[in-house]
Write a protein that holds these residues in place. Structure first.
Motif, PDB file in Angstrom:
ATOM      1  N   GLU A  11       0.897  -1.224   0.063  1.00  0.00           N
ATOM      2  CA  GLU A  11      -0.028  -0.050   0.031  1.00  0.00           C
ATOM      3  C   GLU A  11       0.860   1.147   0.124  1.00  0.00           C
ATOM      4  OE1 GLU A  11      -3.361   0.362  -0.235  1.00  0.00           O
ATOM      5  OE2 GLU A  11      -3.254  -1.572  -1.000  1.00  0.00           O
ATOM      6  N   GLU A  38      -5.363   3.581  11.222  1.00  0.00           N
ATOM      7  CA  GLU A  38      -5.989   2.517  11.423  1.00  0.00           C
ATOM      8  C   GLU A  38      -6.972   2.339  12.513  1.00  0.00           C
ATOM      9  OE1 GLU A  38      -3.818  -1.377  12.192  1.00  0.00           O
ATOM     10  OE2 GLU A  38      -3.775  -1.217   9.776  1.00  0.00           O
ATOM     11  N   ASN A  65      -9.844   5.023  11.405  1.00  0.00           N
ATOM     12  CA  ASN A  65     -10.986   4.552  10.641  1.00  0.00           C
ATOM     13  C   ASN A  65     -11.456   3.167  11.129  1.00  0.00           C
ATOM     14  OD1 ASN A  65      -9.210   2.656   9.903  1.00  0.00           O
ATOM     15  ND2 ASN A  65      -8.480   3.563   7.866  1.00  0.00           N
ATOM     16  N   ARG A  66     -11.186   2.924  12.570  1.00  0.00           N
ATOM     17  CA  ARG A  66     -11.849   1.837  13.050  1.00  0.00           C
ATOM     18  C   ARG A  66     -11.638   0.311  12.591  1.00  0.00           C
ATOM     19  NH1 ARG A  66     -14.822   4.574  17.314  1.00  0.00           N
ATOM     20  NH2 ARG A  66     -14.813   6.906  16.346  1.00  0.00           N
ATOM     21  N   VAL A  67     -10.716   0.336  11.605  1.00  0.00           N
ATOM     22  CA  VAL A  67     -10.327  -0.912  10.987  1.00  0.00           C
ATOM     23  C   VAL A  67      -9.842  -2.011  12.205  1.00  0.00           C
ATOM     24  CG1 VAL A  67      -9.315  -2.467   9.153  1.00  0.00           C
ATOM     25  CG2 VAL A  67      -9.987   0.043   8.789  1.00  0.00           C
ATOM     26  N   GLU A 104     -10.157  -2.680  15.019  1.00  0.00           N
ATOM     27  CA  GLU A 104     -11.151  -3.412  15.997  1.00  0.00           C
ATOM     28  C   GLU A 104     -11.254  -5.124  15.248  1.00  0.00           C
ATOM     29  OE1 GLU A 104     -14.396  -1.537  17.840  1.00  0.00           O
ATOM     30  OE2 GLU A 104     -15.181  -3.455  18.551  1.00  0.00           O
ATOM     31  N   VAL A 105     -11.600  -4.928  13.869  1.00  0.00           N
ATOM     32  CA  VAL A 105     -11.699  -6.012  13.110  1.00  0.00           C
ATOM     33  C   VAL A 105     -10.510  -6.813  12.930  1.00  0.00           C
ATOM     34  CG1 VAL A 105     -12.311  -7.181  10.854  1.00  0.00           C
ATOM     35  CG2 VAL A 105     -13.647  -5.100  11.759  1.00  0.00           C
ATOM     36  N   VAL A 106      -9.216  -6.101  12.974  1.00  0.00           N
ATOM     37  CA  VAL A 106      -8.004  -6.770  12.735  1.00  0.00           C
ATOM     38  C   VAL A 106      -7.483  -7.198  13.844  1.00  0.00           C
ATOM     39  CG1 VAL A 106      -5.614  -6.297  11.971  1.00  0.00           C
ATOM     40  CG2 VAL A 106      -7.543  -5.209  10.625  1.00  0.00           C
ATOM     41  N   VAL A 107      -7.524  -6.671  15.031  1.00  0.00           N
ATOM     42  CA  VAL A 107      -7.210  -7.441  16.247  1.00  0.00           C
ATOM     43  C   VAL A 107      -8.014  -8.375  16.944  1.00  0.00           C
ATOM     44  CG1 VAL A 107      -5.909  -5.644  17.163  1.00  0.00           C
ATOM     45  CG2 VAL A 107      -8.213  -5.566  17.634  1.00  0.00           C
ATOM     46  N   SER A 108      -8.997  -8.550  15.994  1.00  0.00           N
ATOM     47  CA  SER A 108     -10.139  -9.819  16.494  1.00  0.00           C
ATOM     48  C   SER A 108      -9.475 -10.890  15.842  1.00  0.00           C
ATOM     49  CB  SER A 108     -11.423  -9.566  16.130  1.00  0.00           C
ATOM     50  OG  SER A 108     -11.530  -9.535  14.908  1.00  0.00           O
ATOM     51  N   LEU A 167      -7.514   0.807  20.952  1.00  0.00           N
ATOM     52  CA  LEU A 167      -8.942   0.599  20.978  1.00  0.00           C
ATOM     53  C   LEU A 167      -9.713   1.702  21.795  1.00  0.00           C
ATOM     54  CD1 LEU A 167      -9.036  -3.310  21.722  1.00  0.00           C
ATOM     55  CD2 LEU A 167      -9.755  -2.003  19.664  1.00  0.00           C
ATOM     56  N   MET A 168      -8.836   2.491  22.279  1.00  0.00           N
ATOM     57  CA  MET A 168      -9.343   3.605  23.063  1.00  0.00           C
ATOM     58  C   MET A 168      -9.620   4.749  22.223  1.00  0.00           C
ATOM     59  SD  MET A 168      -9.322   3.206  26.323  1.00  0.00           S
ATOM     60  CE  MET A 168      -8.719   1.940  27.309  1.00  0.00           C
TER      61      MET A 168
END
Lengths: 313, 415
Positions: free
Chosen positions: B14, B207, B210-212, B214-218, B397-398
């Protein structure tokens, strides 16, 4: 295969002074579709984040797909967080490939499946466009594809329908149903009771960080019947007056006889037969989810509780 | 580890794909090489084009030596008899039979001044070469009257300090080369750590915003995510620096023969010894890797703490200071060494890349100090990565306000 896709027991989580989730128990049997219901700020997102091990509970245990929520298990979950997020500068397909590969899929497989999904949702022309060129609704669809792409055993959707127009809500709803029929366990949170009523087999009501009640939706409704009756018949309603029911509530042609009139459904039916009333409909009314909720938790707070550190906003 | 690789690759691709990267990495050096090459080419063409020159020696003593000297550096010189007369020579120039002629007279013998008569002024190169040839010839001639010409001439052109190391053997060339390499290396380390660190910060911040994340760290542990990110940006950095170094090597490859063609007096062999050898380059890589990881993990932690660009601008200030201070200190000791306490300051892991590397290549500090600094940097890296990883883990996540120092400590403890 254990019986439960998710098993929470005694889970508690506080942020400073604020208790977000208090002594929470929840079992989600495999293959069901469960709605986690509650007003904004009641602890739904915190609960979900603990299931995904994004947050760790202060007390209590979380079991996911039969064990600790480690990455191997979490990668069999499709998780759509409440806060929508996409890599805006990445191309749609590349983004999906990235998410799939992150969960251990191979490049070829994930490409093929991502294309299939994009076609299904009418986004195939956008596959090589940057995400930021898409409308908000389309971005949300892309994100949803990212959630189901790896064929998860459990779908966890935090407010999946918010921000979607009715048409796309229907599309999403049908996909959720389809996943459910495939045997995927589904947990979704919403504050829209009617939506939950349409979709859920089981519900879990949560208010002010505590679980109010949970269980099978039908059983719950049956249990929560109050004895109210909906009755529709030909002819005049003078016989009701003779039973002591004056000014009954009418919705279209149907009379709603509330339980607090002091007349039990059996007696009402017996009276109708005795009076030779021609019944078109006689039904024990089931409360709506909303009514059940209000009954158990009081009127939901109109304003969400604020200032949840680590919470959604 | 496959997940780290997936993150790394995304980060790398990217970034490398962006127009900014392509411009910064490829277009600029190409443009610079092009410009340098073009101007060098043009000046050579210009110098080669008209070399029909003549020499008139009115003194009768210098002519042959000067002509020989000029021919030695590649000019066609016609030594004209002084009886021909200056009018005739001027006519030949005016009618373009020759381009110009050099006139040596008594003043040349006395002061070294001489005339270059032509329609156009000579170029810089020609002026310098001719002056050198004439002055050397005159000197030689005059010193020969004084007796031992050779020795005195050495004295005039000499005046060179030769450093004799009392430590290990080190030639003068090695010293100059070390200085240049150390200086350039410190510069490169400073800018790469600063820029690539800032890239890491931005990547983390984006990251998070744009809140991505949260998905990534799951799917991937925050620690791996951070590692993949840092490695991805680092690979991009190495690619960029690699391309630049390649370009520089290309310039050298093209430039050295060019110099050789134009200034035969320059010893090409000596010149190429000035270029850094594999030793200093390898050491640069080691310092870069340690320094980059050290700083980028700090920058990652800063990115994780912040929610907005403005916050990040402020929060990165302490980290920037850690970079700027050694850079300023190093500037005061460009030649490598400097004040003795600075040698000890260079042991501070966050200062080491910028301050210890130049000292190491110049040989200003003993090797055990260099070794110690590397060990300290590695140790600091482990500590920093541990702390940064914990801040990162909680921070990404904060949302909302930037944490206070006290809250940060709590994050580190609880994570």
């Amino acid at each position: 295969m254990t019986e439960h896709a998710v098993h929470l027991s005694g889970v508690t989580k506080s942020f400073g002074e604020h208790t977000a989730v208090s002594d929470f128990d929840l079992e989600i049997p495999r293959g069901t579709i469960l709605g986690l219901l509650g007003p904004n700020g009641s602890g739904k997102t915190t609960t979900i984040r603990m299931i995904m091990a994004i947050l760790l509970p202060d007390r209590g245990t979380v079991e996911l797909l039969g064990g600790l929520p480690d990455f191997a298990r979490r990668n069999r979950v499709g998780y759509l967080p409440e806060e929508r997020g996409v890599y805006e500068k990445m191309k749609v397909l590349e983004q999906l490939v990235f998410l799939g590969e992150l969960r251990g899929m191979t490049r070829q497989v994930v490409r093929r499946q991502a294309m299939e999904w994009l076609e299904r949702l009418g986004l195939e022309e956008w596959a090589n466009k940057k995400v930021q060129q898409l409308s908000k609704g389309m971005q949300q669809k892309v994100q949803f594809i990212g959630t189901v792409l790896h064929d998860p055993d459990l779908l966890i959707l935090d407010e999946p329908f918010s921000g979607l127009d009715p048409i796309n809500q229907d599309v999403l709803e049908s996909i959720v149903r389809e996943q459910h029929e495939k045997g995927t366990t589904i947990l979704f949170s919403t504050h829209l009771m009617d939506q939950a009523e349409r979709l859920c087999e089981r519900v879990c009501l949560i208010s002010r960080s505590r679980k109010v009640l949970d269980g099978n939706l039908k059983a719950l409704k049956r249990r929560e019947r109050t004895g109210a009756v909906a009755i529709d018949f030909e002819g005049d309603d003078s016989w009701l007056a003779r039973l002591g029911i004056t000014n009954p509530k009418r919705v279209d042609d149907t009379y709603h006889i509330e339980a607090d009139r002091g007349i039990e459904p059996d007696r009402l039916l017996a009276a109708a037969v005795a009076e030779r009333v021609t019944l078109r409909r006689f039904e024990l009314m089931e409360p709506s989810l909303h009514e059940i909720f209000v009954r158990h938790a009081g009127q939901p707070d109109p304003e969400p509780a604020l200032g949840v550190a680590g919470g959604a906003r | 580890m496959r997940q780290v690789w997936v993150v790394l690759r995304r980060e790398y691709i990217e970034r490398v794909k962006t127009r900014g990267f392509i411009i910064a990495t490829i277009a600029m050096p190409v443009l610079m090489i092009g410009l340098i090459g073009l101007s060098a080419f043009l000046s050579i063409q210009a110098e080669r084009a008209d070399r029909d020159l003549a020499l008139v020696d009115l003194t009768g003593q210098l002519g042959e030596a000067v002509a020989a000297g000029m021919e030695a550096v590649g000019y066609d010189i016609e030594l004209v008899d002084r009886d021909v007369g200056l009018q005739e020579m001027d006519r030949r120039v005016n009618e373009d039979e020759i381009e110009a002629y050099v006139l040596l007279d008594d003043l040349t013998l006395q002061e070294g001044t001489f005339a270059y008569r032509g329609k156009e002024a000579p170029g810089i190169t020609r002026t310098a070469v001719f002056e050198k040839v004439v002055v050397e010839t005159v000197l030689e001639l005059r010193l020969s009257f004084a007796g031992s010409a050779a020795g005195l001439r050495e004295l005039l052109t000499g005046g060179r300090l030769s450093f004799e190391s009392l430590g290990e053997e080190q030639s003068e060339l090695e010293r100059v080369s070390g200085m240049a390499t150390g200086f350039a290396g410190a510069f490169l380390l400073y800018f790469t750590m600063l820029f690539y660190g800032a890239y890491v910060l931005r990547s983390v911040l984006d990251e998070k915003r744009n809140r991505v994340v949260e998905v990534v760290v799951s799917s991937i542990s925050p620690w791996r995510l951070m590692l993949g990110k840092i490695l991805g940006v680092g690979s991009m950095g190495l690619t960029q620096v690699g391309i630049w170094v390649g370009c520089a090597a290309l310039i050298g490859l093209l430039g050295v023969p060019m110099i050789a063609a134009n200034w035969p007096a320059v010893d090409v062999g000596e010149l190429s010894q000035l270029l850094p050898g594999p030793g200093p380059l390898g050491l640069l890589l080691v310092f870069f890797l340690l320094g980059y990881f050290l700083y980028s993990s700090l920058f990652a932690a800063v990115g994780a703490m912040c929610s907005t660009e403005e916050e990040a601008q402020q929060a990165q200030f302490p980290v920037m200071m850690l970079l700027i201070i050694p850079f300023i200190l190093q500037m005061t000791s460009i030649e490598g060494s400097g004040l003795p306490w600075m040698d000890w300051a260079a042991l501070f892991p966050f200062f080491s890349p910028i301050m210890m590397y130049p000292r190491a290549v110049v040989g200003a500090v003993p090797w055990w100090m260099v070794g110690t600094s590397l060990v300290l940097m590695a140790a600091a890296l482990i500590g920093t990565a541990w702390v940064a990883g914990r801040i990162y883990r909680v921070g990404i996540l904060m949302q909302g306000k930037r944490p206070t120092l006290r809250e940060l400590v709590r994050w580190i403890r609880q994570a």
